[in-house]
Design a protein around this motif. Structure first.
Motif, PDB file in Angstrom:
ATOM      1  N   MET A 147       0.809  -1.210   0.000  1.00  0.00           N
ATOM      2  CA  MET A 147       0.000   0.000   0.000  1.00  0.00           C
ATOM      3  C   MET A 147       0.842   1.259   0.000  1.00  0.00           C
ATOM      4  O   MET A 147       0.446   2.288  -0.570  1.00  0.00           O
ATOM      5  N   ASP A 148       2.013   1.233   0.630  1.00  0.00           N
ATOM      6  CA  ASP A 148       2.863   2.426   0.618  1.00  0.00           C
ATOM      7  C   ASP A 148       3.335   2.740  -0.802  1.00  0.00           C
ATOM      8  O   ASP A 148       3.474   3.913  -1.190  1.00  0.00           O
ATOM      9  N   VAL A 149       3.601   1.713  -1.608  1.00  0.00           N
ATOM     10  CA  VAL A 149       4.008   1.937  -3.002  1.00  0.00           C
ATOM     11  C   VAL A 149       2.842   2.505  -3.805  1.00  0.00           C
ATOM     12  O   VAL A 149       3.010   3.425  -4.621  1.00  0.00           O
ATOM     13  N   VAL A 150       1.628   1.978  -3.565  1.00  0.00           N
ATOM     14  CA  VAL A 150       0.450   2.501  -4.275  1.00  0.00           C
ATOM     15  C   VAL A 150       0.202   3.957  -3.888  1.00  0.00           C
ATOM     16  O   VAL A 150      -0.125   4.804  -4.742  1.00  0.00           O
ATOM     17  N   ARG A 151       0.346   4.271  -2.610  1.00  0.00           N
ATOM     18  CA  ARG A 151       0.164   5.668  -2.175  1.00  0.00           C
ATOM     19  C   ARG A 151       1.245   6.563  -2.767  1.00  0.00           C
ATOM     20  O   ARG A 151       1.000   7.750  -3.052  1.00  0.00           O
ATOM     21  N   SER A 152       2.456   6.046  -2.959  1.00  0.00           N
ATOM     22  CA  SER A 152       3.521   6.837  -3.585  1.00  0.00           C
ATOM     23  C   SER A 152       3.173   7.167  -5.033  1.00  0.00           C
ATOM     24  O   SER A 152       3.432   8.285  -5.514  1.00  0.00           O
ATOM     25  N   LEU A 153       2.578   6.198  -5.747  1.00  0.00           N
ATOM     26  CA  LEU A 153       2.143   6.481  -7.125  1.00  0.00           C
ATOM     27  C   LEU A 153       1.060   7.555  -7.146  1.00  0.00           C
ATOM     28  O   LEU A 153       1.033   8.417  -8.046  1.00  0.00           O
ATOM     29  N   ALA A 154       0.165   7.527  -6.159  1.00  0.00           N
ATOM     30  CA  ALA A 154      -0.853   8.578  -6.083  1.00  0.00           C
ATOM     31  C   ALA A 154      -0.221   9.937  -5.841  1.00  0.00           C
ATOM     32  O   ALA A 154      -0.692  10.964  -6.352  1.00  0.00           O
ATOM     33  N   ALA A 155       0.870   9.957  -5.064  1.00  0.00           N
ATOM     34  CA  ALA A 155       1.554  11.227  -4.819  1.00  0.00           C
ATOM     35  C   ALA A 155       2.157  11.786  -6.105  1.00  0.00           C
ATOM     36  O   ALA A 155       2.190  13.014  -6.313  1.00  0.00           O
TER      37      ALA A 155
END
Length: 735
Positions: free
Chosen positions: A608-616
């Motif tokens: 999830m941290d990687v997915v949130r980084s893509l959203a950033a």
């Protein structure tokens, strides 16, 4: 040498015959001046036994007889009645009386000169002659001193299984001697069992009176003692009571309980009053609670007349008496005091765990279906309230005494188990036949387990070693038993402070799953904007964990175009990292980005941290404007990796200065010399490249424009070209 001096020794002994007797008397007595031995004239035996001198001696007592002693003046041997010094017989050495008096001392003895005695200790013991004998199979020990002739009396003489003649104060840690001269029993307390002291108890046989100074002991077989023992019945054993009467008229009858450090005396109203507690025994022993507890004593304070209860702090014994239970506490020498608070309607004590748990235990054991008059609650309700209170929560690791009481409380729960054990269809309940159903409550188990668990947690901060007490979690049957009991009894938990919120109906078509929660989290984050982004772990730690990372040469257009949904969900993010980043940076449609990231979050094990980084990358402008490296892929990415020297040297080859020959090539010798200089030039270029590459490694990581090359002078390498060659955007840096 001694044998050669034999004539001289014999003549000296004949000249001073008393010297032999004086030497023997000194060796047998601790104080030579107090020796009462008298010897007859010494005579030497005929040859070949002329080394031996013989005489008779007596101690001067009316009980003693004359004995013969032989002394070898040359070798120093000594015989009494022709017996040498030796060990006591085995039956005497192993007798309990000898072990009680002498412990593990190694005892040597001669034959005894007293009638009825067989052996005498070789030397005096505390200025006393010790004699041993056997009478009707029992070992007899007698002492002779200036106090007279004394005989040891074993303790079992004074008591049996049904009665006793002396209280425990005159028995425990004491030794009893019968003075045959005065017909008086002397009670001597350790460690001074061989010396008579003025404060020792003495018992005269005619008449039978026990006294110490001006104090007379009350006979335990008398009616007065029986009446006092009835007052303290079940609180202490009758043997622990020492009742005595001073001879003075101003003094009053006194009762001492040394094991508990309590002393009572008869006050002006004819009631026993305690000196230590400042209270008298109440004539009304009804405390309004603890009905059935026999070991309690109700006190009334002087002069405020408030009431309290004292009980022993010990293991409990209980037995069923119809619909009631008879509870008694064993005597251990410790007691607890509880104040009767009639205003609050409860018993109070110091906030000490052992006292609080004993209070709850007594309430639990005396519980009845009807509430107590003092508390207006049943014993079980009061016990549960105490265990749930903040005072019962441990603030440090509990001691062995407090844990023992909690374990006793835990046994007051009915034992429940599934029947059959594997199928879990029915349950079997085992009730204690010695307790009523109102006493056995399921809630004790869970409360005791929580207290013990808290104590074990606090044990990490304690330096004392103590055995770990297991506290298993209560079973489902236990909790179900608690809820079932609440149907028929008053609730023991106050739910008034808890506010019930409206319950939301959870329909079956909206069942929350782990994957659904992840998709919902990403959707909310994208719809609410950057302000709703949670804290994200450093992205570098994830990228370094990937072996192969996809590059950025793709513009991201193929992320969602004509690709199966299962591929978009299950394909590794690492292999698509570059195109996913470009897609999030360049895509203007928020819905397309939301759909793409929602598919990534729907993975069974998403990062999830990687997915949130893509959203950033989609929302943060400075992330959009980053210049991405134009490489097809990355392998074994590491932020701390230092480029190897061969790679750096290979990058620097383009910065080599070309060789300029200074000779005309027409001549063969000059041509050969020119070729030699070119080879040396190449070697010098390689040396300077190696030196520059080592300088780069020492300063790594550093930007190419910030390199420091102070102290380095290069002839064959163009520094400006070399710095351009190692920059990431150069053609050499991309190879």
């Amino acid at each position: 040498m001694t044998y050669n001096l034999q004539p001289l020794l014999r003549s000296a002994c004949e000249l001073y015959p008393s010297s032999i007797g004086n030497g023997i008397a000194r060796s047998w007595s601790e104080d030579p001046n107090e020796s009462r031995l008298s010897f007859s004239d010494w005579t030497f035996l005929e040859s070949p036994e002329d080394q031996w001198a013989a005489a008779t001696f007596s101690s001067g007592s009316r009980f003693s007889t004359t004995q013969t002693v032989h002394c070898n003046v040359v070798e120093g041997h000594l015989l009494v009645n022709r017996h040498s010094r030796g060990k006591l017989p085995l039956e005497i050495r192993q007798d309990p009386a000898i072990r009680e008096l002498f412990g593990d001392h190694h005892l040597l003895a001669y034959p005894s000169h007293y009638p009825g005695m067989t052996h005498r200790l070789e030397a005096c013991w505390y200025n006393q002659e010790i004699h041993f004998g056997v009478r009707q199979g029992q070992v007899i020990v007698r002492t002779i001193s200036r106090n007279g002739l004394l005989e040891f009396i074993p303790k079992h003489i004074f008591s049996n299984s049904e009665s006793f003649d002396l209280p425990a104060e005159l028995m425990d840690n004491c030794v009893h001697w019968l003075n045959l001269d005065t017909k008086c029993i002397e009670v001597r307390r350790r460690p001074s069992i061989w010396v008579k002291r003025p404060r020792d108890w003495q018992i005269t046989l005619q008449p039978r009176i026990a006294y110490r100074g001006n104090v007379r002991l009350v006979n335990p077989q008398s009616s007065i003692f029986s009446e006092i023992a009835g007052i303290f019945r079940y609180f202490v054993q009758p043997e622990w009571l020492t009742v005595f009467q001073p001879n003075s008229e101003a003094s009053r009858l006194t009762v001492e309980i040394r094991q508990m450090d309590l002393s009572f005396y008869v006050n002006g109203r004819g009631i026993l009053q305690c000196r230590q507690l400042g209270a008298e025994i109440d004539t009304n022993q009804d405390a309004g609670t603890w009905y059935g507890l026999r070991s309690k004593i109700v006190l009334k304070d002087i002069p405020v007349f408030s009431r309290s209860i004292i009980v022993p702090l010990a293991q409990t014994k209980h037995r069923r008496l119809g619909i009631h239970v008879d509870v008694r506490m064993e005597e251990t020498g410790e007691y607890g005091r509880y104040r009767i608070n009639s205003i609050l309607g409860r018993l109070s004590c110091a906030p000490e765990p052992r006292l609080l748990y004993t209070l709850a235990h007594c309430h639990a054991l005396t519980s009845f279906c009807l509430p107590d008059r003092l508390t207006s609650r049943t014993g079980s309700e009061e016990a549960l309230a105490i265990l749930r209170s903040g005072a019962s929560k441990p603030w440090t690791r509990l001691g062995a005494g407090a844990l023992g009481i909690l374990i006793q409380l835990q046994t007051l729960t009915p034992q429940r188990e599934y029947y059959p054990a594997k199928n879990k269809r029915l349950q079997r309940v085992n009730w204690d036949k010695n307790l009523t159903a109102s006493i056995q409550h399921d809630s004790y188990d869970s409360l005791v387990c929580s207290i013990i668990a808290e104590s074990q947690r606090l044990a990490k901060f304690s330096h004392e070693s103590l055995d770990v007490v297991g506290s298993a979690e209560p079973s489902h049957l236990r909790f179900r038993g608690e809820r079932q009991r609440e149907i028929y009894e008053r609730p023991t938990i106050d739910y008034g402070h808890k506010t019930r919120l409206p319950a939301v109906y959870a329909s079956r078509d909206r069942k929350v799953t782990f994957q659904g929660e992840n998709v919902y989290s990403v959707s909310q984050m994208l719809l609410q904007g950057y302000s709703s982004f949670p804290k994200i772990s450093p992205l570098l730690s994830y990228l370094e964990s990937y072996r192969v990372i996809g590059g950025f040469r793709n513009d991201g257009g193929s992320v969602t175009n004509a690709r199966p949904l299962i591929s978009q969900i299950e394909e590794p993010i690492a292999e698509r990292w570059g195109e996913l980043v470009n897609f999030c940076r360049l895509e203007k449609n928020d819905t397309a980005v939301l759909f793409c990231l929602a598919l990534l979050a729907f993975h069974p094990k998403p990062s999830m941290d990687v997915v949130r980084s893509l959203a950033a990358f989609h929302y943060i402008d400075y992330l959009k404007d980053l210049e991405v490296p134009d490489f097809p892929s990355f392998v074994n990415l590491s932020s701390s990796q230092v480029p190897p020297l061969p790679d750096l040297e290979r990058f620097l080859e383009s910065a080599y200065r070309s060789f300029q020959p200074t000779y005309v090539c027409g001549n063969g010798k000059l041509r050969k010399r020119s070729q030699t200089d070119a080879a040396k030039h190449q070697e010098l270029c390689e040396e300077e490249a190696h030196e520059f590459a080592a300088c780069i490694q020492k300063q790594w990581p550093i930007a190419a424009d910030d390199l420091l090359a102070e102290g380095l002078e290069f002839i064959c390498i163009d520094m400006a070209a070399a710095i351009e060659a190692i920059k990431p955007g150069s053609a050499e840096g991309q190879t």
